[in-house]
Design a protein around this motif. Sequence first.
Motif, PDB file in Angstrom:
ATOM      1  N   ASP A 177     -73.748 -25.752 -10.624  1.00 57.87           N
ATOM      2  CA  ASP A 177     -75.156 -25.242  -9.512  1.00 57.87           C
ATOM      3  C   ASP A 177     -75.881 -23.981 -10.070  1.00 57.87           C
ATOM      4  O   ASP A 177     -77.035 -23.963 -10.113  1.00 57.87           O
ATOM      5  CB  ASP A 177     -74.885 -25.633  -8.218  1.00 57.87           C
ATOM      6  CG  ASP A 177     -74.639 -26.781  -7.924  1.00 57.87           C
ATOM      7  OD1 ASP A 177     -74.891 -27.763  -8.302  1.00 57.87           O
ATOM      8  OD2 ASP A 177     -73.809 -27.106  -6.603  1.00 57.87           O
ATOM      9  N   GLU A 234     -77.044 -37.737 -16.103  1.00 58.79           N
ATOM     10  CA  GLU A 234     -77.697 -36.254 -16.248  1.00 58.79           C
ATOM     11  C   GLU A 234     -77.425 -35.448 -17.274  1.00 58.79           C
ATOM     12  O   GLU A 234     -76.210 -35.486 -18.054  1.00 58.79           O
ATOM     13  CB  GLU A 234     -76.774 -35.671 -14.986  1.00 58.79           C
ATOM     14  CG  GLU A 234     -77.153 -33.882 -14.872  1.00 58.79           C
ATOM     15  CD  GLU A 234     -76.276 -33.362 -13.848  1.00 58.79           C
ATOM     16  OE1 GLU A 234     -76.656 -32.465 -13.509  1.00 58.79           O
ATOM     17  OE2 GLU A 234     -75.497 -33.783 -13.492  1.00 58.79           O
ATOM     18  N   VAL A 253     -77.589 -24.255 -13.446  1.00 57.03           N
ATOM     19  CA  VAL A 253     -78.529 -25.268 -13.500  1.00 57.03           C
ATOM     20  C   VAL A 253     -79.901 -24.789 -12.759  1.00 57.03           C
ATOM     21  O   VAL A 253     -80.864 -25.255 -13.326  1.00 57.03           O
ATOM     22  CB  VAL A 253     -77.986 -26.765 -13.040  1.00 57.03           C
ATOM     23  CG1 VAL A 253     -79.065 -27.597 -12.866  1.00 57.03           C
ATOM     24  CG2 VAL A 253     -76.987 -27.292 -14.039  1.00 57.03           C
ATOM     25  N   GLN A 254     -79.625 -24.367 -11.525  1.00 57.81           N
ATOM     26  CA  GLN A 254     -80.462 -23.983 -10.707  1.00 57.81           C
ATOM     27  C   GLN A 254     -81.230 -22.708 -10.967  1.00 57.81           C
ATOM     28  O   GLN A 254     -82.505 -22.816 -10.602  1.00 57.81           O
ATOM     29  CB  GLN A 254     -79.832 -23.957  -9.130  1.00 57.81           C
ATOM     30  CG  GLN A 254     -79.355 -25.493  -8.833  1.00 57.81           C
ATOM     31  CD  GLN A 254     -78.863 -25.595  -7.292  1.00 57.81           C
ATOM     32  OE1 GLN A 254     -79.055 -24.474  -6.575  1.00 57.81           O
ATOM     33  NE2 GLN A 254     -78.499 -26.828  -7.017  1.00 57.81           N
ATOM     34  N   ASP A 255     -80.326 -21.597 -11.368  1.00 61.20           N
ATOM     35  CA  ASP A 255     -80.973 -20.302 -11.267  1.00 61.20           C
ATOM     36  C   ASP A 255     -81.393 -20.044 -12.875  1.00 61.20           C
ATOM     37  O   ASP A 255     -82.163 -19.191 -12.964  1.00 61.20           O
ATOM     38  CB  ASP A 255     -79.617 -19.469 -11.110  1.00 61.20           C
ATOM     39  CG  ASP A 255     -79.642 -19.439  -9.380  1.00 61.20           C
ATOM     40  OD1 ASP A 255     -80.122 -20.236  -8.825  1.00 61.20           O
ATOM     41  OD2 ASP A 255     -78.422 -18.934  -9.227  1.00 61.20           O
ATOM     42  N   HIS A 291     -82.603 -29.099 -18.037  1.00 56.30           N
ATOM     43  CA  HIS A 291     -82.012 -30.074 -17.016  1.00 56.30           C
ATOM     44  C   HIS A 291     -82.372 -31.213 -16.867  1.00 56.30           C
ATOM     45  O   HIS A 291     -83.579 -31.103 -16.360  1.00 56.30           O
ATOM     46  CB  HIS A 291     -81.243 -29.149 -16.174  1.00 56.30           C
ATOM     47  CG  HIS A 291     -80.684 -30.048 -15.010  1.00 56.30           C
ATOM     48  ND1 HIS A 291     -81.003 -30.318 -13.912  1.00 56.30           N
ATOM     49  CD2 HIS A 291     -79.422 -30.722 -15.077  1.00 56.30           C
ATOM     50  CE1 HIS A 291     -80.312 -31.426 -13.195  1.00 56.30           C
ATOM     51  NE2 HIS A 291     -79.181 -31.175 -13.871  1.00 56.30           N
TER      52      HIS A 291
END
Length: 661
Positions: free
Chosen positions: A477, A247, A480-482, A504
């Motif tokens: 998280d 990752e 990375v997600q928002d 990402h």
Amino acid sequence: MLQKLRDKTTGWIATLILGLLIIPFAFVGVNEYMTGGNADEVATIKAPPSWWKSAPAWWPVSLAWQHEEVTIDEFRTRLEQVRQQQRQAQGDDFDVRAFESKENKLAILQQLIDQKVLALVATQEGVVVGDAAVRDSIASVPAFQVDGKFNNERYQMLLASQVPAIQPLAFQEQERERLKISTIPEGIASSDFVTQGEMDRLLKLMLQTRDVTLAVLPPATAADAPVSDKDITAWYESHASEYVRPETVQLEYLDINTGAGAGQAVVADEATLRKRYETEKARFASPEQRVVSHILIAAPADADAATLKKAEDKARSLADQARQSGADFAALAKANSEDPGSKDNGGELPPFAKDGSMVKPFEDAAFAMQNVGDISGPVKSDFGYHVLKLDAIHASAGKSFEEVRDELAREQAEADAEHAHNDLAGRVVNEVLKNPTSLASAAKATGLQVQRTEPFSRNAPSGIAATPAVLRAAFSDALVQDGTVSDPIEISPNHSVVIRVVKHTPEQALPLAQVRDAVSAAVRADRQDKAAEKAADALMARVQKGESLKTLAEAQQLQLSEMPTVQRGMPMPTAEANAAIFAVQRPAEGKVSTGKIKLGPATYAVFAVNKVSDGDLAQFPEAQRQGMQQQLAQLKGNTATQAFVDSTRKQYKVTVMEDRL
């Protein structure tokens, strides 16, 4: 129609159906009605009544069961306490993501459940903690003491300073509950012991040495057999986790740096430095000190009135003699003082300031005297009665502005840099709050430049990402997600960054076609390793049948090492090898014990333990032995306590609501 409906809902069949429906309500619905269906707990612990240990858990018998709950508030409070403890202990290495994992939360919850189990045990066993025990326990807390004695003012102050503040009565009840819960486990723990025989056996094992012969086999030659497609596919599928692209993330960031090396520091002007000097002049001054000689007539603080009167009269008589013209105070001190630390020195004490370093009555009397040569006394303290003579006065002295100018300039520069950093960081945060998913507006408003990193993985960070706090945030998280901008992350004093993940790439399996050569090499290496192990096994089998390892090694021209008196725990030849050598059984009379050690890729060694010598107990210091014995007893006690809790939990009904964590 209504009559037909009535006819269909009467009779024995309808009654039976209604009875069957009532049963689940009796066991579930009634209980929910009585308890209100509380959803504020994350775990419940129920124990059968003390008068019926084997009572079933079904209703209505379950109404007699005792119960405790771990509420959501209790869990969150404990979670935050552990978080702060680990953050303080681990510093930059603290991993928020790992801490917030479900496994970690469950581990913390299990600790709370154990406490509730012990609370139920204490209640069932009738443990009661009296007021005197609570008082003694609170008084023994060092934080509540001044000079080794309980201080009520400090006690009240510390309770009031908690957030939220704790009332003394509430704290006393908390302490009573803590003592109640800890009574049984502390009793179990303190009752365990280690016998002399156990210690002897342990020390003999710890100090044991072994005589070893070790033969190193040469690396096995590579197999010539080709690696088939079937072999490659099988290896790839069974080792899929080894062939992945890790990752990665790519960041953009603003570098907020006003610390050392960030640019030319602004030098404070003379007026600013002089103002700072005047404001802080007191810290550059040394306080007045006094040199005092004294005569002590000892008397315990709790002595009877007659003893105190006798000591006071003697001290007064000595004070009168000291005030006479020409009296030799040093001679009086040597002849009469009961202070062993100063008596032989004529009673003279080192210089001291009025800062609490001496007991208050003594200090007050010393600084009340005006002229060198003055006599004061008798002065009563906890040690007895003192007669004081003022030998010298060391006036307070301060450093001039010129002497401390460089120090002031450095401090002012640091303060200015910190102020500039806080101001700049504050402006960045304000702009980010207006647009949490972009750094452009913050960069424009502050004149900073948006910078980018190259994509990096967790195991290969570079630049700012090498800072542990930045690395954790980069893979969190939330970012990375928002795609939101982080809070300022400190790199060093007056140097921080705000980051945003712009790209990402999740972990991806590498296709077989791309790693085919690497898989083929791995298969060949595995074959070579197995061939080396097979050769080691063959050599070891011959030694086990009675052949000499030394003779075999010489015949095969193997690298041979004789290692007498190898000690347990020594990394010889490696830590893993030492563990293997001490893992084999003690050899029988006239025989050896054998084993093998992997030293590297396709390289093995075979060893033979020829002799085992137990440790000499006489060489182990007695004080060290006793200390170890106490530690082992404590360890055994803790293990016994946990075993008690575990066995008790099996008798209780514990329900955990994981979805509420």
